[in-house]
Write a protein that holds these residues in place. Structure first.
Motif, PDB file in Angstrom:
ATOM      1  N   GLY A  14      82.755  77.587  75.952  1.00 60.28           N
ATOM      2  CA  GLY A  14      83.927  77.876  76.772  1.00 60.28           C
ATOM      3  C   GLY A  14      84.660  76.643  77.288  1.00 60.28           C
ATOM      4  N   LEU A  15      85.043  76.711  78.564  1.00 66.03           N
ATOM      5  CA  LEU A  15      85.853  75.643  79.160  1.00 66.03           C
ATOM      6  C   LEU A  15      85.102  74.310  79.156  1.00 66.03           C
ATOM      7  N   GLY A  16      83.789  74.362  79.409  1.00 68.07           N
ATOM      8  CA  GLY A  16      82.981  73.132  79.447  1.00 68.07           C
ATOM      9  C   GLY A  16      83.011  72.408  78.106  1.00 68.07           C
ATOM     10  N   MET A  33      75.562  68.988  79.558  1.00 70.62           N
ATOM     11  CA  MET A  33      74.440  69.686  80.206  1.00 70.62           C
ATOM     12  C   MET A  33      74.635  71.194  80.129  1.00 70.62           C
ATOM     13  N   ASP A  34      73.567  71.903  79.730  1.00 68.06           N
ATOM     14  CA  ASP A  34      73.642  73.371  79.669  1.00 68.06           C
ATOM     15  C   ASP A  34      72.226  73.936  79.594  1.00 68.06           C
ATOM     16  N   LEU A  35      72.118  75.188  80.005  1.00 65.87           N
ATOM     17  CA  LEU A  35      70.870  75.944  79.871  1.00 65.87           C
ATOM     18  C   LEU A  35      70.560  76.182  78.397  1.00 65.87           C
ATOM     19  N   ALA A  55      69.280  71.657  80.600  1.00 65.77           N
ATOM     20  CA  ALA A  55      68.820  71.720  81.987  1.00 65.77           C
ATOM     21  C   ALA A  55      69.356  72.978  82.646  1.00 65.77           C
ATOM     22  N   ASP A  56      68.616  73.422  83.670  1.00 60.38           N
ATOM     23  CA  ASP A  56      69.060  74.540  84.496  1.00 60.38           C
ATOM     24  C   ASP A  56      69.655  73.956  85.772  1.00 60.38           C
ATOM     25  N   VAL A  57      70.940  74.150  85.981  1.00 65.72           N
ATOM     26  CA  VAL A  57      71.608  73.532  87.134  1.00 65.72           C
ATOM     27  C   VAL A  57      71.093  74.073  88.479  1.00 65.72           C
ATOM     28  N   CYS A  58      70.375  75.199  88.426  1.00 65.66           N
ATOM     29  CA  CYS A  58      69.817  75.764  89.674  1.00 65.66           C
ATOM     30  C   CYS A  58      68.506  75.104  90.063  1.00 65.66           C
ATOM     31  N   ASN A  79      81.451  69.819  87.520  1.00 63.72           N
ATOM     32  CA  ASN A  79      80.518  70.878  87.890  1.00 63.72           C
ATOM     33  C   ASN A  79      81.108  72.192  87.423  1.00 63.72           C
ATOM     34  N   ASN A  80      80.818  72.572  86.177  1.00 63.24           N
ATOM     35  CA  ASN A  80      81.551  73.667  85.546  1.00 63.24           C
ATOM     36  C   ASN A  80      80.710  74.927  85.266  1.00 63.24           C
ATOM     37  N   ALA A  81      79.378  74.793  85.224  1.00 66.35           N
ATOM     38  CA  ALA A  81      78.542  75.954  84.852  1.00 66.35           C
ATOM     39  C   ALA A  81      78.832  77.121  85.783  1.00 66.35           C
ATOM     40  N   ALA A 144      79.739  88.999  93.607  1.00 65.92           N
ATOM     41  CA  ALA A 144      79.652  87.802  94.459  1.00 65.92           C
ATOM     42  C   ALA A 144      80.571  86.683  94.004  1.00 65.92           C
ATOM     43  N   TYR A 145      81.226  86.876  92.862  1.00 67.32           N
ATOM     44  CA  TYR A 145      82.009  85.788  92.252  1.00 67.32           C
ATOM     45  C   TYR A 145      83.082  85.214  93.189  1.00 67.32           C
ATOM     46  N   PRO A 146      83.948  86.064  93.802  1.00 60.96           N
ATOM     47  CA  PRO A 146      84.963  85.488  94.700  1.00 60.96           C
ATOM     48  C   PRO A 146      84.352  84.737  95.880  1.00 60.96           C
ATOM     49  N   ALA A 148      81.444  83.225  95.999  1.00 56.62           N
ATOM     50  CA  ALA A 148      80.879  81.963  95.497  1.00 56.62           C
ATOM     51  C   ALA A 148      81.987  80.942  95.247  1.00 56.62           C
ATOM     52  N   LYS A 149      83.096  81.395  94.653  1.00 56.36           N
ATOM     53  CA  LYS A 149      84.175  80.465  94.308  1.00 56.36           C
ATOM     54  C   LYS A 149      84.944  79.999  95.550  1.00 56.36           C
ATOM     55  N   ALA A 150      85.018  80.858  96.591  1.00 57.81           N
ATOM     56  CA  ALA A 150      85.598  80.423  97.866  1.00 57.81           C
ATOM     57  C   ALA A 150      84.684  79.369  98.485  1.00 57.81           C
ATOM     58  N   GLY A 181      86.237  81.351  76.993  1.00 57.77           N
ATOM     59  CA  GLY A 181      84.968  81.450  77.707  1.00 57.77           C
ATOM     60  C   GLY A 181      84.651  82.864  78.151  1.00 57.77           C
ATOM     61  N   MET A 182      84.209  83.002  79.402  1.00 62.53           N
ATOM     62  CA  MET A 182      83.724  84.289  79.891  1.00 62.53           C
ATOM     63  C   MET A 182      84.807  85.372  79.913  1.00 62.53           C
ATOM     64  N   SER A 183      86.090  84.976  79.933  1.00 57.96           N
ATOM     65  CA  SER A 183      87.166  85.975  80.001  1.00 57.96           C
ATOM     66  C   SER A 183      87.696  86.376  78.632  1.00 57.96           C
ATOM     67  N   ALA A 184      87.343  85.634  77.595  1.00 57.45           N
ATOM     68  CA  ALA A 184      87.924  85.890  76.261  1.00 57.45           C
ATOM     69  C   ALA A 184      87.719  87.345  75.819  1.00 57.45           C
TER      70      ALA A 184
HETATM   71  N1  LIG Z   1      87.230  81.620  81.593  1.00 61.18           N
HETATM   72  C1  LIG Z   1      87.943  81.925  82.681  1.00 61.18           C
HETATM   73  O1  LIG Z   1      88.865  82.755  82.636  1.00 61.18           O
HETATM   74  C2  LIG Z   1      87.662  81.275  84.017  1.00 61.18           C
HETATM   75  C3  LIG Z   1      88.564  81.494  85.065  1.00 61.18           C
HETATM   76  C4  LIG Z   1      88.300  80.927  86.306  1.00 61.18           C
HETATM   77  C5  LIG Z   1      87.167  80.136  86.473  1.00 61.18           C
HETATM   78  N2  LIG Z   1      86.288  79.943  85.437  1.00 61.18           N
HETATM   79  C6  LIG Z   1      85.114  79.109  85.676  1.00 61.18           C
HETATM   80  O2  LIG Z   1      85.038  78.099  84.692  1.00 61.18           O
HETATM   81  C7  LIG Z   1      83.674  77.765  84.449  1.00 61.18           C
HETATM   82  C8  LIG Z   1      83.372  77.867  82.961  1.00 61.18           C
HETATM   83  O3  LIG Z   1      83.525  79.226  82.575  1.00 61.18           O
HETATM   84  P1  LIG Z   1      83.652  79.698  81.047  1.00 61.18           P
HETATM   85  O4  LIG Z   1      84.713  80.722  81.023  1.00 61.18           O
HETATM   86  O5  LIG Z   1      83.742  78.531  80.141  1.00 61.18           O
HETATM   87  O6  LIG Z   1      82.256  80.471  80.881  1.00 61.18           O
HETATM   88  P2  LIG Z   1      81.214  80.470  79.659  1.00 61.18           P
HETATM   89  O7  LIG Z   1      80.327  81.644  79.934  1.00 61.18           O
HETATM   90  O8  LIG Z   1      81.910  80.395  78.356  1.00 61.18           O
HETATM   91  O9  LIG Z   1      80.419  79.107  79.871  1.00 61.18           O
HETATM   92  C9  LIG Z   1      79.565  78.915  80.955  1.00 61.18           C
HETATM   93  C10 LIG Z   1      78.466  77.966  80.528  1.00 61.18           C
HETATM   94  O10 LIG Z   1      77.579  77.771  81.647  1.00 61.18           O
HETATM   95  C11 LIG Z   1      76.255  77.754  81.155  1.00 61.18           C
HETATM   96  N3  LIG Z   1      75.303  78.097  82.214  1.00 61.18           N
HETATM   97  C12 LIG Z   1      75.158  79.285  82.850  1.00 61.18           C
HETATM   98  N4  LIG Z   1      74.138  79.226  83.736  1.00 61.18           N
HETATM   99  C13 LIG Z   1      73.640  77.966  83.663  1.00 61.18           C
HETATM  100  C14 LIG Z   1      72.588  77.296  84.329  1.00 61.18           C
HETATM  101  N5  LIG Z   1      71.820  77.927  85.243  1.00 61.18           N
HETATM  102  N6  LIG Z   1      72.344  76.003  84.026  1.00 61.18           N
HETATM  103  C15 LIG Z   1      73.109  75.359  83.100  1.00 61.18           C
HETATM  104  N7  LIG Z   1      74.114  75.944  82.437  1.00 61.18           N
HETATM  105  C16 LIG Z   1      74.378  77.233  82.716  1.00 61.18           C
HETATM  106  C17 LIG Z   1      76.261  78.791  80.027  1.00 61.18           C
HETATM  107  O11 LIG Z   1      75.152  78.617  79.145  1.00 61.18           O
HETATM  108  C18 LIG Z   1      77.604  78.515  79.382  1.00 61.18           C
HETATM  109  O12 LIG Z   1      77.511  77.548  78.356  1.00 61.18           O
HETATM  110  C19 LIG Z   1      82.852  78.722  85.310  1.00 61.18           C
HETATM  111  O13 LIG Z   1      82.494  78.099  86.523  1.00 61.18           O
HETATM  112  C20 LIG Z   1      83.800  79.872  85.559  1.00 61.18           C
HETATM  113  O14 LIG Z   1      83.468  80.586  86.732  1.00 61.18           O
HETATM  114  C21 LIG Z   1      86.519  80.502  84.211  1.00 61.18           C
END
Ligand SMILES: NC(=O)c1ccc[n+]([C@@H]2O[C@H](COP(=O)([O-])OP(=O)(O)OC[C@H]3O[C@@H](n4cnc5c(N)ncnc54)[C@H](O)[C@@H]3O)[C@@H](O)[C@H]2O)c1
Length: 248
Positions: A14-16, A33-35, A55-58, A79-81, A144-146, A148-150, A181-184
């Motif tokens: 996704g975005l990362g 970095m990714d899970l 790695a697990d960012v948590c 910090n994108n995960a 919980a998303y909003p 968390a993001k706030a 990413g997650m919205s596609a």
């Molecule tokens: N795509 C959108 O429309 C959109 C809109 C607003 C905000 N965001 C934010 O942008 C960021 C990236 O989202 P995306 O759309 O690319 O999602 P995505 O699901 O495509 O990618 C998220 C990545 O995070 C990794 N991840 C999840 N849990 C993890 C953990 N515990 N440790 C390490 N890595 C972990 C996943 O393996 C995945 O590669 C997120 O924070 C999301 O909330 C996305």
């Protein structure tokens, strides 16, 4: 050629992944970095100068281990995960709520703290935290998303207050309707796609590249006096509430 290092969490997809490509293209050494260990390795393999960091960012220990193996102190942290668990609050499992706060908010602190301690000893750096327009205006059925993001926006402001003296700038990005990413999968639905596009003043969904360009700008020296801000990359949609209502 830039000799700076950028660390991007959630970078396998996704975005990362898009930000990792932009950073590599700009000459950065990229910590991916990714899970998802396989996803990390596959992406890093295709980039000029990248290091896969499973790695697990948590998990603070997992993050520390990955940072030690990176081999250089990040100049930039993105910090994108993030994850999303949808559903109405009345039926929302507490476990889903907890997990989303853990990954989207607590982990932003865990990774930023570990990296900022290193940046402090290295003369400074720059952190970009990924929020969302949902952190500014919550949407229905987002669990919980909003919240968390706030929290990410408030945490970004607090980090900028506390870490400015170490020459560490901290900003956030609030992406809007992004077709990646997650919205596609959501935008595969033609009706949803059309409705959402129609609500955006610029008349289109955003792309991963739109978000990556903003991250690269915030990371750059061109943004050297921007600190503690959240930039919406949303085509203007957060201002469009009244646009949805008839005028006459
Ligand atoms: N795509 C959108 O429309 C959109 C809109 C607003 C905000 N965001 C934010 O942008 C960021 C990236 O989202 P995306 O759309 O690319 O999602 P995505 O699901 O495509 O990618 C998220 C990545 O995070 C990794 N991840 C999840 N849990 C993890 C953990 N515990 N440790 C390490 N890595 C972990 C996943 O393996 C995945 O590669 C997120 O924070 C999301 O909330 C996305």
């Amino acid at each position: 050629m830039d000799d700076r290092t950028v660390l991007i969490t959630g970078a396998a997809h996704g975005l990362g992944a898009c930000m990792a490509r932009h950073a590599a293209g700009a000459g950065y050494r990229v910590g991916v970095m990714d899970l998802d260990a396989e996803g990390c390795a596959a992406l890093a393999d295709g980039l000029q100068n990248a290091v896969p960091l499973a790695a697990d960012v948590c998990d603070p220990e997992s993050v520390e281990k990955a940072l030690d193996s990176l081999g250089s102190v990040p100049d930039v942290l993105i910090n994108n995960a993030g994850i999303l668990r949808t559903g109405p609050l009345l039926d929302h499992p507490v476990e889903h709520f907890r997990t989303v706060i853990e990954v989207n908010l607590n982990a932003v602190f865990i990774v930023a703290q570990a990296v900022a301690r290193r940046m402090r000893g290295n003369g400074g750096g720059c952190i970009v935290n990924m929020s969302s327009i949902n952190g500014i205006h919550p949407a229905m059925s987002c669990g919980a998303y909003p919240a968390a993001k706030a929290g990410v926006i408030a945490l970004t402001q607090q980090m900028s207050l506390e870490w400015g003296e170490f020459n560490i700038r901290v900003n956030a990005i609030a992406p809007g309707f992004i077709d990646s990413g997650m919205s596609a999968p959501f935008y595969q639905n033609a009706e949803v796609r059309q409705q959402r596009q129609g609500a955006v003043p610029l008349g289109r969904l955003g792309s991963a590249d739109d978000v990556a360009e903003c991250a690269m700008f915030l990371a750059s020296d061109a943004a050297s006096y921007i600190n503690g801000q959240t930039i919406a990359v949303d085509g203007g949609v957060i201002n469009s509430v009244l646009m949805q209502l008839p005028r006459e």
